[in-house]
Motif scaffolding. Structure first.
Motif, PDB file in Angstrom:
ATOM      1  N   GLU A 121       0.840  -1.190   0.000  1.00  0.00           N
ATOM      2  CA  GLU A 121       0.000   0.000   0.000  1.00  0.00           C
ATOM      3  C   GLU A 121       0.879   1.246   0.000  1.00  0.00           C
ATOM      4  OE1 GLU A 121      -2.259  -0.998   3.559  1.00  0.00           O
ATOM      5  OE2 GLU A 121      -4.048  -1.238   2.318  1.00  0.00           O
ATOM      6  N   ILE A 122       0.695   2.090  -0.992  1.00  0.00           N
ATOM      7  CA  ILE A 122       1.499   3.308  -1.101  1.00  0.00           C
ATOM      8  C   ILE A 122       0.583   4.506  -1.336  1.00  0.00           C
ATOM      9  CG2 ILE A 122       3.527   2.107  -2.001  1.00  0.00           C
ATOM     10  CD1 ILE A 122       2.743   2.995  -4.789  1.00  0.00           C
ATOM     11  N   GLU A 123       1.126   5.695  -1.099  1.00  0.00           N
ATOM     12  CA  GLU A 123       0.373   6.929  -1.324  1.00  0.00           C
ATOM     13  C   GLU A 123       0.634   7.416  -2.747  1.00  0.00           C
ATOM     14  OE1 GLU A 123       1.333   9.780   1.619  1.00  0.00           O
ATOM     15  OE2 GLU A 123       0.730   8.511   3.309  1.00  0.00           O
ATOM     16  N   GLY A 124      -0.415   7.411  -3.555  1.00  0.00           N
ATOM     17  CA  GLY A 124      -0.275   7.786  -4.964  1.00  0.00           C
ATOM     18  C   GLY A 124       0.198   9.213  -5.170  1.00  0.00           C
ATOM     19  N   GLU A 125      -0.279  10.140  -4.339  1.00  0.00           N
ATOM     20  CA  GLU A 125       0.093  11.543  -4.504  1.00  0.00           C
ATOM     21  C   GLU A 125       1.577  11.747  -4.218  1.00  0.00           C
ATOM     22  OE1 GLU A 125      -2.400  13.952  -2.109  1.00  0.00           O
ATOM     23  OE2 GLU A 125      -4.247  13.462  -3.202  1.00  0.00           O
ATOM     24  N   ASN A 126       2.079  11.075  -3.199  1.00  0.00           N
ATOM     25  CA  ASN A 126       3.494  11.193  -2.853  1.00  0.00           C
ATOM     26  C   ASN A 126       4.367  10.629  -3.965  1.00  0.00           C
ATOM     27  OD1 ASN A 126       5.684  11.808  -1.190  1.00  0.00           O
ATOM     28  ND2 ASN A 126       5.683   9.787  -0.255  1.00  0.00           N
ATOM     29  N   LEU A 127       3.944   9.501  -4.532  1.00  0.00           N
ATOM     30  CA  LEU A 127       4.670   8.879  -5.635  1.00  0.00           C
ATOM     31  C   LEU A 127       4.675   9.782  -6.856  1.00  0.00           C
ATOM     32  CD1 LEU A 127       6.070   6.471  -6.987  1.00  0.00           C
ATOM     33  CD2 LEU A 127       3.801   5.495  -7.423  1.00  0.00           C
ATOM     34  N   GLU A 128       3.544  10.377  -7.167  1.00  0.00           N
ATOM     35  CA  GLU A 128       3.427  11.269  -8.323  1.00  0.00           C
ATOM     36  C   GLU A 128       4.349  12.480  -8.184  1.00  0.00           C
ATOM     37  OE1 GLU A 128       1.731  12.814 -11.935  1.00  0.00           O
ATOM     38  OE2 GLU A 128       1.471  10.848 -10.978  1.00  0.00           O
ATOM     39  N   ARG A 129       4.394  13.054  -7.002  1.00  0.00           N
ATOM     40  CA  ARG A 129       5.219  14.237  -6.771  1.00  0.00           C
ATOM     41  C   ARG A 129       6.703  13.918  -6.944  1.00  0.00           C
ATOM     42  NH1 ARG A 129       3.943  14.868  -2.085  1.00  0.00           N
ATOM     43  NH2 ARG A 129       5.805  14.203  -0.965  1.00  0.00           N
ATOM     44  N   LYS A 130       7.152  12.797  -6.383  1.00  0.00           N
ATOM     45  CA  LYS A 130       8.569  12.432  -6.471  1.00  0.00           C
ATOM     46  C   LYS A 130       8.945  12.007  -7.887  1.00  0.00           C
ATOM     47  CE  LYS A 130       9.090  11.274  -1.607  1.00  0.00           C
ATOM     48  NZ  LYS A 130       9.486  10.268  -0.598  1.00  0.00           N
ATOM     49  N   TYR A 131       8.003  11.417  -8.594  1.00  0.00           N
ATOM     50  CA  TYR A 131       8.255  11.037  -9.989  1.00  0.00           C
ATOM     51  C   TYR A 131       8.508  12.281 -10.830  1.00  0.00           C
ATOM     52  CZ  TYR A 131       7.073   9.783 -14.796  1.00  0.00           C
ATOM     53  OH  TYR A 131       7.075   9.633 -16.163  1.00  0.00           O
ATOM     54  N   LYS A 132       7.672  13.290 -10.685  1.00  0.00           N
ATOM     55  CA  LYS A 132       7.833  14.524 -11.451  1.00  0.00           C
ATOM     56  C   LYS A 132       9.139  15.231 -11.081  1.00  0.00           C
ATOM     57  CE  LYS A 132       2.927  15.418 -12.264  1.00  0.00           C
ATOM     58  NZ  LYS A 132       1.776  16.322 -12.015  1.00  0.00           N
ATOM     59  N   ASP A 133       9.514  15.150  -9.819  1.00  0.00           N
ATOM     60  CA  ASP A 133      10.755  15.772  -9.382  1.00  0.00           C
ATOM     61  C   ASP A 133      11.963  15.110 -10.043  1.00  0.00           C
ATOM     62  OD1 ASP A 133      12.342  17.525  -7.643  1.00  0.00           O
ATOM     63  OD2 ASP A 133      12.913  15.674  -6.623  1.00  0.00           O
ATOM     64  N   TRP A 134      11.956  13.767 -10.107  1.00  0.00           N
ATOM     65  CA  TRP A 134      13.057  13.056 -10.763  1.00  0.00           C
ATOM     66  C   TRP A 134      13.089  13.352 -12.258  1.00  0.00           C
ATOM     67  CZ3 TRP A 134      17.072  12.044  -8.412  1.00  0.00           C
ATOM     68  CH2 TRP A 134      17.135  11.367  -7.202  1.00  0.00           C
ATOM     69  N   GLN A 135      11.937  13.414 -12.879  1.00  0.00           N
ATOM     70  CA  GLN A 135      11.895  13.685 -14.308  1.00  0.00           C
ATOM     71  C   GLN A 135      12.435  15.066 -14.645  1.00  0.00           C
ATOM     72  OE1 GLN A 135      11.961  10.824 -15.656  1.00  0.00           O
ATOM     73  NE2 GLN A 135      10.453  11.253 -17.229  1.00  0.00           N
ATOM     74  N   ARG A 136      12.198  16.027 -13.754  1.00  0.00           N
ATOM     75  CA  ARG A 136      12.747  17.367 -13.982  1.00  0.00           C
ATOM     76  C   ARG A 136      14.276  17.336 -13.952  1.00  0.00           C
ATOM     77  NH1 ARG A 136       8.240  19.131 -10.866  1.00  0.00           N
ATOM     78  NH2 ARG A 136       9.455  18.935  -8.944  1.00  0.00           N
ATOM     79  N   LYS A 137      14.831  16.478 -13.130  1.00  0.00           N
ATOM     80  CA  LYS A 137      16.288  16.406 -13.000  1.00  0.00           C
ATOM     81  C   LYS A 137      16.931  15.524 -14.069  1.00  0.00           C
ATOM     82  CE  LYS A 137      16.166  17.022  -7.980  1.00  0.00           C
ATOM     83  NZ  LYS A 137      16.439  16.399  -6.665  1.00  0.00           N
ATOM     84  N   LEU A 138      16.175  14.536 -14.571  1.00  0.00           N
ATOM     85  CA  LEU A 138      16.772  13.523 -15.440  1.00  0.00           C
ATOM     86  C   LEU A 138      16.351  13.587 -16.901  1.00  0.00           C
ATOM     87  CD1 LEU A 138      16.330  10.461 -13.038  1.00  0.00           C
ATOM     88  CD2 LEU A 138      18.457  11.686 -13.510  1.00  0.00           C
ATOM     89  N   HIS A 139      15.353  14.382 -17.226  1.00  0.00           N
ATOM     90  CA  HIS A 139      14.846  14.377 -18.594  1.00  0.00           C
ATOM     91  C   HIS A 139      15.965  14.751 -19.570  1.00  0.00           C
ATOM     92  CE1 HIS A 139      12.366  15.106 -22.100  1.00  0.00           C
ATOM     93  NE2 HIS A 139      11.386  14.481 -21.465  1.00  0.00           N
ATOM     94  N   PRO A 140      16.150  13.953 -20.631  1.00  0.00           N
ATOM     95  CA  PRO A 140      17.234  14.216 -21.595  1.00  0.00           C
ATOM     96  C   PRO A 140      17.236  15.625 -22.156  1.00  0.00           C
ATOM     97  CG  PRO A 140      16.278  12.058 -21.984  1.00  0.00           C
ATOM     98  CD  PRO A 140      15.417  12.710 -20.946  1.00  0.00           C
ATOM     99  N   ASP A 141      16.049  16.209 -22.335  1.00  0.00           N
ATOM    100  CA  ASP A 141      15.979  17.564 -22.892  1.00  0.00           C
ATOM    101  C   ASP A 141      16.604  18.610 -21.960  1.00  0.00           C
ATOM    102  OD1 ASP A 141      14.724  16.523 -25.057  1.00  0.00           O
ATOM    103  OD2 ASP A 141      12.698  17.065 -24.422  1.00  0.00           O
ATOM    104  N   LEU A 142      16.676  18.275 -20.675  1.00  0.00           N
ATOM    105  CA  LEU A 142      17.214  19.230 -19.707  1.00  0.00           C
ATOM    106  C   LEU A 142      18.719  19.095 -19.520  1.00  0.00           C
ATOM    107  CD1 LEU A 142      14.408  19.035 -16.979  1.00  0.00           C
ATOM    108  CD2 LEU A 142      14.622  20.636 -18.895  1.00  0.00           C
ATOM    109  N   VAL A 143      19.316  18.073 -20.123  1.00  0.00           N
ATOM    110  CA  VAL A 143      20.767  17.877 -19.980  1.00  0.00           C
ATOM    111  C   VAL A 143      21.454  17.890 -21.346  1.00  0.00           C
ATOM    112  CG1 VAL A 143      20.591  16.611 -17.805  1.00  0.00           C
ATOM    113  CG2 VAL A 143      20.448  15.369 -19.970  1.00  0.00           C
ATOM    114  N   HIS A 144      20.832  18.528 -22.326  1.00  0.00           N
ATOM    115  CA  HIS A 144      21.389  18.498 -23.683  1.00  0.00           C
ATOM    116  C   HIS A 144      22.724  19.237 -23.783  1.00  0.00           C
ATOM    117  CE1 HIS A 144      19.193  22.325 -23.577  1.00  0.00           C
ATOM    118  NE2 HIS A 144      20.030  22.744 -24.515  1.00  0.00           N
ATOM    119  N   THR A 145      23.012  20.109 -22.804  1.00  0.00           N
ATOM    120  CA  THR A 145      24.286  20.825 -22.835  1.00  0.00           C
ATOM    121  C   THR A 145      25.388  20.077 -22.097  1.00  0.00           C
ATOM    122  OG1 THR A 145      23.685  22.075 -20.849  1.00  0.00           O
ATOM    123  CG2 THR A 145      23.111  23.047 -22.985  1.00  0.00           C
TER     124      THR A 145
END
Length: 268
Positions: A121-145
Motif C-alpha cells: 500500500e502506497i500513497e499515490g500523490e506522494n509517488l506522483e510528486r517524487k516522480y515529477k521531481d526526478w523527471q525534472r532532474k533527469l529528462h534528456p531535454d534538460l541535460v542536452h548541454t
C-alpha cells in the motif's frame, strides 16, 4: 615477552604482517598482537592509516565500524567530482555536490528510487510528486548541454524512473514486483487450475458477450473492479503475514479480473 590482545569487530577479511607485529582481521573480529610496553595503543591509528586501512576512532583510537571498501567507495561516489555518498542518501541518481547524473545502480529498487517504504500500500500523490521531481532532474531535454557520457546516464536513469513509476502505480504490477523483491518466484504465464476461478471467469465472459449496451457493460465493469479491489486487499493481508501462496493466489485472481476489465474497455 608478555603479549596482550585487543579485539575489535570488523567485516573485513585480511591478514597483515609487519615485522614482529601481527594484525589478523577476520570476518568476525580483528586481533592485534603487540608488546605490552611498546608501541603504545595511541600510536596504532597512525600505523593503521599508513597501511591504508581507515577506521572510525573511538576512545581507544578504533571502532568496530569501518568505511566503505575501495570497490564500494567507488560505487558510492560521484564519477565527476568523486564526492562520497553515505548509505542514507540512496538513491544516488544525481550528485548533490556537483549535480551530475549518475549511472544506473541496479541494486536500488523501485521503492528506494521514490523514497518509499517497501510495502504494497502506497500513497499515490506522494509517488506522483517524487516522480515529477526526478523527471525534472533527469529528462534528456534538460541535460542536452552536458557531456555525452552524462546525457547517456540521464537517458538510462529517466527510463528506469519511468519503469519504476509505471510498475508501482499499477496494483497488479506492484504486487508482482514486491513479491519478487522477497525472492518469491511469480510465473506470469502460469496456467490456472483453480476450478472456481475458471468458472467465474467463464461466467463473466458470457455476461460481457451478452451485454447489449454500454450501460450494461459499465455495470459489469463496476462489479469486476470490486472483485479486483477485494483481491488486492487479500494480497495485502497475505503479504503482510508472509503467506506467499495466498499472495500468489490473489495475484492470479487480480490478473484475470484485469484482463476482463480490459476486454470491457475494448467493447465500450
Amino acid at each position: 615477552m608478555l603479549m596482550k590482545k585487543l579485539r575489535i569487530s570488523t567485516p573485513f577479511s585480511q591478514r597483515l604482517l609487519l615485522g614482529r607485529r601481527e594484525i589478523v582481521i577476520s570476518s568476525s573480529k580483528t586481533q592485534f598482537d603487540f608488546p605490552s610496553i611498546s608501541p603504545k595503543v595511541e600510536q596504532f591509528p597512525q600505523f593503521i592509516q599508513s597501511r591504508k586501512l581507515n577506521f572510525l576512532r573511538n576512545d581507544l583510537g578504533f571502532s568496530g565500524r569501518t568505511l566503505f571498501s575501495t570497490e564500494a567507495a567507488k560505487k558510492n561516489s560521484c564519477w565527476n567530482c568523486c564526492n562520497g555518498v553515505s548509505s542514507n542518501t540512496i538513491p544516488f541518481l544525481v550528485c548533490t555536490a556537483c549535480g551530475c547524473v549518475q549511472p544506473v545502480d541496479q541494486s536500488v529498487d523501485f521503492f528506494q528510487i521514490f523514497g518509499l517504504e517497501k510495502k504494497y500500500e502506497i500513497e499515490g500523490e506522494n509517488l506522483e510528486r517524487k516522480y515529477k521531481d526526478w523527471q525534472r532532474k533527469l529528462h534528456p531535454d534538460l541535460v542536452h548541454t552536458k557531456s555525452q557520457k552524462e546525457r547517456e546516464y540521464a537517458a538510462e536513469q529517466s527510463a528506469r524512473v519511468i519503469d519504476a513509476y509505471r510498475t508501482l502505480t499499477d496494483p497488479l504490477s506492484r504486487a508482482i514486483y514486491i513479491l519478487k523483491l522477497e525472492g518469491v518466484h511469480v510465473d506470469e504465464e502460469e496456467k490456472i487450475d483453480d476450478v472456481e476461478l475458471l468458472t467465474e471467469m467463464l461466467e463473466i465472459r458470457e455476461t460481457v458477450d451478452e451485454a447489449d449496451d454500454s450501460q450494461a457493460l459499465k455495470q459489469i465493469q463496476g462489479q469486476i473492479q470490486g472483485k479486483f479491489e477485494q483481491s488486492s486487499i487479500s494480497f495485502t493481508d497475505a503479504f503482510q503475514s508472509r503467506k506467499y501462496e495466498e499472495a500468489l493466489a490473489a495475484i492470479r485472481r487480480m490478473t484475470y479480473y484485469k484482463c476482463a476489465n480490459e476486454e470491457i474497455v475494448r467493447k465500450l
